[in-house]
Motif scaffolding. Structure first.
Motif, PDB file in Angstrom:
ATOM      1  N   LYS A 148       8.085  -1.104   6.029  1.00  0.00           N
ATOM      2  CA  LYS A 148       8.594  -1.431   7.356  1.00  0.00           C
ATOM      3  C   LYS A 148       7.714  -2.506   7.961  1.00  0.00           C
ATOM      4  O   LYS A 148       6.504  -2.322   8.116  1.00  0.00           O
ATOM      5  CB  LYS A 148       8.612  -0.196   8.257  1.00  0.00           C
ATOM      6  N   GLN A 149       8.318  -3.632   8.295  1.00  0.00           N
ATOM      7  CA  GLN A 149       7.589  -4.730   8.900  1.00  0.00           C
ATOM      8  C   GLN A 149       7.750  -4.680  10.410  1.00  0.00           C
ATOM      9  O   GLN A 149       8.560  -3.931  10.945  1.00  0.00           O
ATOM     10  CB  GLN A 149       8.106  -6.070   8.357  1.00  0.00           C
ATOM     11  N   GLY A 150       6.993  -5.485  11.108  1.00  0.00           N
ATOM     12  CA  GLY A 150       7.115  -5.534  12.558  1.00  0.00           C
ATOM     13  C   GLY A 150       5.776  -5.346  13.237  1.00  0.00           C
ATOM     14  O   GLY A 150       4.711  -5.539  12.635  1.00  0.00           O
ATOM     15  N   ILE A 151       5.829  -4.920  14.510  1.00  0.00           N
ATOM     16  CA  ILE A 151       4.603  -4.745  15.292  1.00  0.00           C
ATOM     17  C   ILE A 151       3.730  -3.641  14.711  1.00  0.00           C
ATOM     18  O   ILE A 151       2.510  -3.749  14.683  1.00  0.00           O
ATOM     19  CB  ILE A 151       4.960  -4.419  16.762  1.00  0.00           C
ATOM     20  N   ASN A 152       4.371  -2.565  14.244  1.00  0.00           N
ATOM     21  CA  ASN A 152       3.638  -1.444  13.650  1.00  0.00           C
ATOM     22  C   ASN A 152       4.083  -1.273  12.195  1.00  0.00           C
ATOM     23  O   ASN A 152       4.848  -0.359  11.872  1.00  0.00           O
ATOM     24  CB  ASN A 152       3.900  -0.170  14.451  1.00  0.00           C
ATOM     25  N   PRO A 153       3.594  -2.153  11.294  1.00  0.00           N
ATOM     26  CA  PRO A 153       4.062  -2.099   9.908  1.00  0.00           C
ATOM     27  C   PRO A 153       3.591  -0.836   9.190  1.00  0.00           C
ATOM     28  O   PRO A 153       2.510  -0.321   9.457  1.00  0.00           O
ATOM     29  CB  PRO A 153       3.431  -3.355   9.288  1.00  0.00           C
ATOM     30  N   LYS A 154       4.446  -0.349   8.291  1.00  0.00           N
ATOM     31  CA  LYS A 154       4.107   0.817   7.467  1.00  0.00           C
ATOM     32  C   LYS A 154       4.461   0.525   6.019  1.00  0.00           C
ATOM     33  O   LYS A 154       5.597   0.160   5.720  1.00  0.00           O
ATOM     34  CB  LYS A 154       4.854   2.059   7.958  1.00  0.00           C
ATOM     35  N   HIS A 155       3.485   0.655   5.160  1.00  0.00           N
ATOM     36  CA  HIS A 155       3.684   0.491   3.724  1.00  0.00           C
ATOM     37  C   HIS A 155       3.297   1.810   3.074  1.00  0.00           C
ATOM     38  O   HIS A 155       2.110   2.135   2.987  1.00  0.00           O
ATOM     39  CB  HIS A 155       2.827  -0.655   3.177  1.00  0.00           C
ATOM     40  N   GLU A 156       4.286   2.577   2.631  1.00  0.00           N
ATOM     41  CA  GLU A 156       4.021   3.937   2.176  1.00  0.00           C
ATOM     42  C   GLU A 156       4.688   4.239   0.836  1.00  0.00           C
ATOM     43  O   GLU A 156       5.729   3.668   0.505  1.00  0.00           O
ATOM     44  CB  GLU A 156       4.518   4.945   3.221  1.00  0.00           C
ATOM     45  N   ILE A 157       4.056   5.138   0.096  1.00  0.00           N
ATOM     46  CA  ILE A 157       4.609   5.646  -1.159  1.00  0.00           C
ATOM     47  C   ILE A 157       4.953   7.118  -0.953  1.00  0.00           C
ATOM     48  O   ILE A 157       4.141   7.883  -0.419  1.00  0.00           O
ATOM     49  CB  ILE A 157       3.611   5.502  -2.319  1.00  0.00           C
ATOM     50  N   PRO A 168       4.598  12.147   1.546  1.00  0.00           N
ATOM     51  CA  PRO A 168       3.807  10.900   1.583  1.00  0.00           C
ATOM     52  C   PRO A 168       2.555  11.017   0.729  1.00  0.00           C
ATOM     53  O   PRO A 168       1.854  12.027   0.771  1.00  0.00           O
ATOM     54  CB  PRO A 168       3.474  10.745   3.068  1.00  0.00           C
ATOM     55  N   LEU A 169       2.281   9.971  -0.044  1.00  0.00           N
ATOM     56  CA  LEU A 169       1.124   9.964  -0.931  1.00  0.00           C
ATOM     57  C   LEU A 169       0.015   9.036  -0.456  1.00  0.00           C
ATOM     58  O   LEU A 169      -1.125   9.163  -0.885  1.00  0.00           O
ATOM     59  CB  LEU A 169       1.539   9.547  -2.349  1.00  0.00           C
ATOM     60  N   THR A 170       0.353   8.084   0.395  1.00  0.00           N
ATOM     61  CA  THR A 170      -0.633   7.105   0.846  1.00  0.00           C
ATOM     62  C   THR A 170      -1.419   7.636   2.033  1.00  0.00           C
ATOM     63  O   THR A 170      -0.952   8.493   2.780  1.00  0.00           O
ATOM     64  CB  THR A 170       0.048   5.784   1.224  1.00  0.00           C
ATOM     65  N   GLN A 171      -2.627   7.110   2.187  1.00  0.00           N
ATOM     66  CA  GLN A 171      -3.479   7.554   3.284  1.00  0.00           C
ATOM     67  C   GLN A 171      -3.099   6.851   4.578  1.00  0.00           C
ATOM     68  O   GLN A 171      -2.473   5.798   4.577  1.00  0.00           O
ATOM     69  CB  GLN A 171      -4.939   7.286   2.956  1.00  0.00           C
ATOM     70  N   ILE A 172      -3.494   7.474   5.686  1.00  0.00           N
ATOM     71  CA  ILE A 172      -3.205   6.914   6.998  1.00  0.00           C
ATOM     72  C   ILE A 172      -4.300   5.908   7.335  1.00  0.00           C
ATOM     73  O   ILE A 172      -5.414   6.272   7.680  1.00  0.00           O
ATOM     74  CB  ILE A 172      -3.156   8.023   8.066  1.00  0.00           C
ATOM     75  N   ALA A 173      -3.978   4.655   7.206  1.00  0.00           N
ATOM     76  CA  ALA A 173      -4.948   3.589   7.468  1.00  0.00           C
ATOM     77  C   ALA A 173      -4.178   2.297   7.623  1.00  0.00           C
ATOM     78  O   ALA A 173      -2.960   2.301   7.773  1.00  0.00           O
ATOM     79  CB  ALA A 173      -5.973   3.502   6.335  1.00  0.00           C
ATOM     80  N   GLN A 174      -4.902   1.177   7.580  1.00  0.00           N
ATOM     81  CA  GLN A 174      -4.229  -0.100   7.610  1.00  0.00           C
ATOM     82  C   GLN A 174      -3.332  -0.209   6.385  1.00  0.00           C
ATOM     83  O   GLN A 174      -3.737   0.140   5.272  1.00  0.00           O
ATOM     84  CB  GLN A 174      -5.265  -1.237   7.599  1.00  0.00           C
ATOM     85  N   PRO A 175      -2.089  -0.703   6.555  1.00  0.00           N
ATOM     86  CA  PRO A 175      -1.176  -0.811   5.409  1.00  0.00           C
ATOM     87  C   PRO A 175      -1.762  -1.687   4.309  1.00  0.00           C
ATOM     88  O   PRO A 175      -2.293  -2.763   4.578  1.00  0.00           O
ATOM     89  CB  PRO A 175       0.073  -1.470   6.022  1.00  0.00           C
ATOM     90  N   MET A 176      -1.692  -1.193   3.074  1.00  0.00           N
ATOM     91  CA  MET A 176      -2.178  -2.000   1.957  1.00  0.00           C
ATOM     92  C   MET A 176      -1.181  -3.127   1.677  1.00  0.00           C
ATOM     93  O   MET A 176       0.000  -3.018   2.036  1.00  0.00           O
ATOM     94  CB  MET A 176      -2.369  -1.128   0.712  1.00  0.00           C
ATOM     95  N   PRO A 177      -1.641  -4.225   1.067  1.00  0.00           N
ATOM     96  CA  PRO A 177      -0.726  -5.323   0.735  1.00  0.00           C
ATOM     97  C   PRO A 177       0.453  -4.829  -0.090  1.00  0.00           C
ATOM     98  O   PRO A 177       0.316  -3.933  -0.928  1.00  0.00           O
ATOM     99  CB  PRO A 177      -1.620  -6.281  -0.068  1.00  0.00           C
TER     100      PRO A 177
END
Length: 201
Positions: A148-157, A168-177
Protein backbone atom coordinates in the motif's frame (compact mmCIF):
# COMPACT_ATOMS: atom_id res chain seq x y z
CA UNK A 1 14.63 -12.05 22.07
CA UNK A 2 13.23 -15.56 21.87
CA UNK A 3 15.78 -17.12 19.53
CA UNK A 4 19.31 -18.17 20.30
CA UNK A 5 21.20 -17.03 17.23
CA UNK A 6 24.48 -18.25 18.74
CA UNK A 7 23.38 -21.85 18.23
CA UNK A 8 25.99 -23.42 15.92
CA UNK A 9 23.29 -25.50 14.19
CA UNK A 10 21.69 -22.32 12.86
CA UNK A 11 23.48 -20.70 9.94
CA UNK A 12 22.63 -17.19 8.89
CA UNK A 13 21.55 -16.69 5.27
CA UNK A 14 20.68 -13.03 4.59
CA UNK A 15 17.77 -12.26 6.96
CA UNK A 16 16.97 -15.93 7.52
CA UNK A 17 18.43 -18.51 9.87
CA UNK A 18 18.45 -21.82 8.03
CA UNK A 19 19.39 -25.29 9.25
CA UNK A 20 20.06 -27.87 6.50
CA UNK A 21 17.48 -26.09 4.29
CA UNK A 22 14.73 -27.62 6.44
CA UNK A 23 14.17 -24.83 8.96
CA UNK A 24 13.67 -21.09 8.55
CA UNK A 25 13.79 -19.03 11.70
CA UNK A 26 13.01 -15.30 11.35
CA UNK A 27 13.62 -13.11 14.42
CA UNK A 28 11.11 -10.25 14.59
CA UNK A 29 12.03 -6.88 16.08
CA UNK A 30 9.34 -5.41 18.31
CA UNK A 31 8.86 -2.01 19.92
CA UNK A 32 12.41 -1.86 21.28
CA UNK A 33 13.73 0.19 18.35
CA UNK A 34 15.76 3.40 18.20
CA UNK A 35 13.02 5.35 16.43
CA UNK A 36 10.52 4.49 19.18
CA UNK A 37 13.03 5.47 21.87
CA UNK A 38 13.69 8.76 20.06
CA UNK A 39 9.99 9.66 19.86
CA UNK A 40 9.40 8.59 23.47
CA UNK A 41 12.14 10.99 24.62
CA UNK A 42 10.87 13.84 22.43
CA UNK A 43 7.26 13.33 23.52
CA UNK A 44 8.20 13.20 27.22
CA UNK A 45 10.36 16.33 26.98
CA UNK A 46 7.71 18.31 25.07
CA UNK A 47 4.89 17.10 27.30
CA UNK A 48 6.79 17.96 30.47
CA UNK A 49 7.54 21.42 29.11
CA UNK A 50 3.89 22.10 28.28
CA UNK A 51 2.65 20.72 31.59
CA UNK A 52 5.12 22.70 33.71
CA UNK A 53 4.36 25.86 31.75
CA UNK A 54 0.64 25.45 32.43
CA UNK A 55 1.32 24.70 36.07
CA UNK A 56 3.51 27.78 36.31
CA UNK A 57 0.67 29.96 35.00
CA UNK A 58 -1.68 28.50 37.62
CA UNK A 59 0.71 28.85 40.58
CA UNK A 60 2.03 32.24 39.41
CA UNK A 61 5.52 30.95 40.17
CA UNK A 62 8.47 30.46 37.87
CA UNK A 63 8.99 26.72 37.37
CA UNK A 64 10.78 26.94 34.04
CA UNK A 65 13.37 29.71 34.03
CA UNK A 66 12.54 30.80 30.49
CA UNK A 67 8.78 31.20 31.13
CA UNK A 68 7.58 33.92 33.48
CA UNK A 69 4.12 33.39 35.08
CA UNK A 70 3.00 36.79 33.83
CA UNK A 71 3.57 35.73 30.24
CA UNK A 72 0.53 33.42 30.29
CA UNK A 73 -2.91 33.59 31.79
CA UNK A 74 -4.16 30.36 33.28
CA UNK A 75 -7.43 30.56 31.35
CA UNK A 76 -7.35 29.65 28.57
CA UNK A 77 -3.61 29.30 27.74
CA UNK A 78 -2.54 27.62 30.96
CA UNK A 79 -5.41 25.12 30.87
CA UNK A 80 -4.55 24.17 27.29
CA UNK A 81 -0.88 23.79 28.21
CA UNK A 82 -1.79 21.48 31.10
CA UNK A 83 -4.10 19.41 28.90
CA UNK A 84 -1.69 18.96 25.99
CA UNK A 85 1.21 18.39 28.35
CA UNK A 86 -0.64 15.68 30.27
CA UNK A 87 -1.71 14.05 26.99
CA UNK A 88 1.86 14.03 25.65
CA UNK A 89 3.20 12.59 28.93
CA UNK A 90 0.56 9.84 28.81
CA UNK A 91 1.54 8.97 25.23
CA UNK A 92 5.21 8.94 26.22
CA UNK A 93 4.53 6.63 29.19
CA UNK A 94 2.66 4.28 26.86
CA UNK A 95 5.61 4.30 24.42
CA UNK A 96 8.08 3.55 27.22
CA UNK A 97 5.81 0.77 28.41
CA UNK A 98 5.76 -0.90 24.97
CA UNK A 99 9.54 -0.44 24.66
CA UNK A 100 10.23 -1.91 28.10
CA UNK A 101 8.14 -5.01 27.37
CA UNK A 102 9.30 -5.16 23.72
CA UNK A 103 5.75 -5.51 22.43
CA UNK A 104 5.51 -7.20 19.02
CA UNK A 105 8.86 -9.00 19.15
CA UNK A 106 9.12 -12.72 18.54
CA UNK A 107 9.90 -15.04 15.66
CA UNK A 108 8.51 -16.98 12.71
CA UNK A 109 9.63 -20.60 12.52
CA UNK A 110 9.04 -22.81 9.48
CA UNK A 111 10.06 -26.43 10.08
CA UNK A 112 9.85 -28.98 7.26
CA UNK A 113 11.20 -31.75 9.46
CA UNK A 114 8.24 -31.51 11.85
CA UNK A 115 5.77 -30.23 9.24
CA UNK A 116 5.08 -27.22 11.44
CA UNK A 117 4.88 -23.46 11.38
CA UNK A 118 5.10 -21.46 14.60
CA UNK A 119 4.39 -17.73 14.87
CA UNK A 120 5.27 -16.26 18.26
CA UNK A 121 4.80 -12.63 19.36
CA UNK A 122 5.03 -10.79 22.66
CA UNK A 123 1.90 -8.97 23.74
CA UNK A 124 1.08 -6.90 26.80
CA UNK A 125 1.66 -8.47 30.23
CA UNK A 126 -1.07 -10.81 31.36
CA UNK A 127 -2.50 -14.13 30.33
CA UNK A 128 -2.09 -13.21 26.65
CA UNK A 129 1.54 -12.14 27.03
CA UNK A 130 2.66 -14.80 24.54
CA UNK A 131 0.71 -14.91 21.28
CA UNK A 132 1.50 -18.33 19.86
CA UNK A 133 0.07 -19.57 16.55
CA UNK A 134 0.87 -23.02 15.17
CA UNK A 135 -0.01 -24.56 11.79
CA UNK A 136 0.88 -27.52 9.65
CA UNK A 137 2.63 -26.71 6.39
CA UNK A 138 -0.13 -28.44 4.41
CA UNK A 139 -2.64 -25.97 5.93
CA UNK A 140 -1.00 -23.10 4.04
CA UNK A 141 -2.60 -21.93 0.81
CA UNK A 142 -0.19 -19.19 -0.28
CA UNK A 143 2.12 -16.37 0.67
CA UNK A 144 0.57 -12.97 0.10
CA UNK A 145 2.40 -9.70 -0.47
CA UNK A 146 0.42 -6.55 0.34
CA UNK A 147 1.80 -3.22 -0.86
CA UNK A 148 0.00 0.00 0.00
CA UNK A 149 1.50 3.28 -1.12
CA UNK A 150 0.61 6.76 0.05
CA UNK A 151 1.09 8.87 3.17
CA UNK A 152 1.20 5.79 5.41
CA UNK A 153 2.77 3.09 3.21
CA UNK A 154 2.59 -0.56 4.26
CA UNK A 155 4.71 -3.33 2.78
CA UNK A 156 3.68 -6.61 4.40
CA UNK A 157 3.96 -10.36 3.93
CA UNK A 158 1.07 -12.57 5.01
CA UNK A 159 0.78 -16.29 5.55
CA UNK A 160 -2.60 -17.36 4.13
CA UNK A 161 -4.18 -20.58 5.34
CA UNK A 162 -6.70 -22.72 3.48
CA UNK A 163 -9.47 -21.54 5.82
CA UNK A 164 -8.71 -17.95 4.75
CA UNK A 165 -6.79 -16.76 7.82
CA UNK A 166 -4.15 -14.10 7.09
CA UNK A 167 -1.23 -13.99 9.51
CA UNK A 168 1.22 -11.06 9.19
CA UNK A 169 4.85 -12.16 9.11
CA UNK A 170 6.66 -8.84 8.83
CA UNK A 171 7.68 -6.72 11.79
CA UNK A 172 6.10 -3.40 12.66
CA UNK A 173 8.66 -0.86 11.52
CA UNK A 174 9.56 1.27 8.56
CA UNK A 175 8.38 -0.53 5.39
CA UNK A 176 11.19 -2.49 3.76
CA UNK A 177 11.95 -1.77 0.08
CA UNK A 178 9.51 -3.48 -2.29
CA UNK A 179 12.25 -5.41 -4.10
CA UNK A 180 13.50 -6.92 -0.82
CA UNK A 181 9.95 -7.63 0.37
CA UNK A 182 9.10 -9.53 -2.83
CA UNK A 183 12.41 -11.39 -2.75
CA UNK A 184 11.86 -12.56 0.84
CA UNK A 185 8.27 -13.56 0.06
CA UNK A 186 9.43 -15.57 -2.98
CA UNK A 187 12.06 -17.39 -0.89
CA UNK A 188 9.46 -18.31 1.69
CA UNK A 189 6.92 -19.44 -0.93
CA UNK A 190 9.53 -21.70 -2.56
CA UNK A 191 10.50 -23.10 0.83
CA UNK A 192 6.89 -23.99 1.69
CA UNK A 193 6.01 -25.09 -1.85
CA UNK A 194 3.08 -22.70 -2.21
CA UNK A 195 2.14 -19.91 -4.60
CA UNK A 196 2.64 -16.20 -4.05
CA UNK A 197 -0.03 -13.55 -4.52
CA UNK A 198 0.54 -9.81 -4.94
CA UNK A 199 -1.90 -7.18 -3.68
CA UNK A 200 -1.00 -3.64 -4.63
CA UNK A 201 -2.96 -0.48 -3.92
Amino acid sequence: MFVNTKDNSIKKNNDYFVENNNIILQPIIGARRWDNIFWAIITLAAGSGFFLTGLSSYMKKTILFFIAPSDLSFIPQGVLMLFYGALAIFISVFLWFTIAFDIGSGYNKFDKLNDSIKILRLGFPGKNRFINLEYKINEIKCIQVSIKQGINPKHEIYLCTKNNNRIPLTQIAQPMPIAILESEASKLARFLGVSIEDIKS
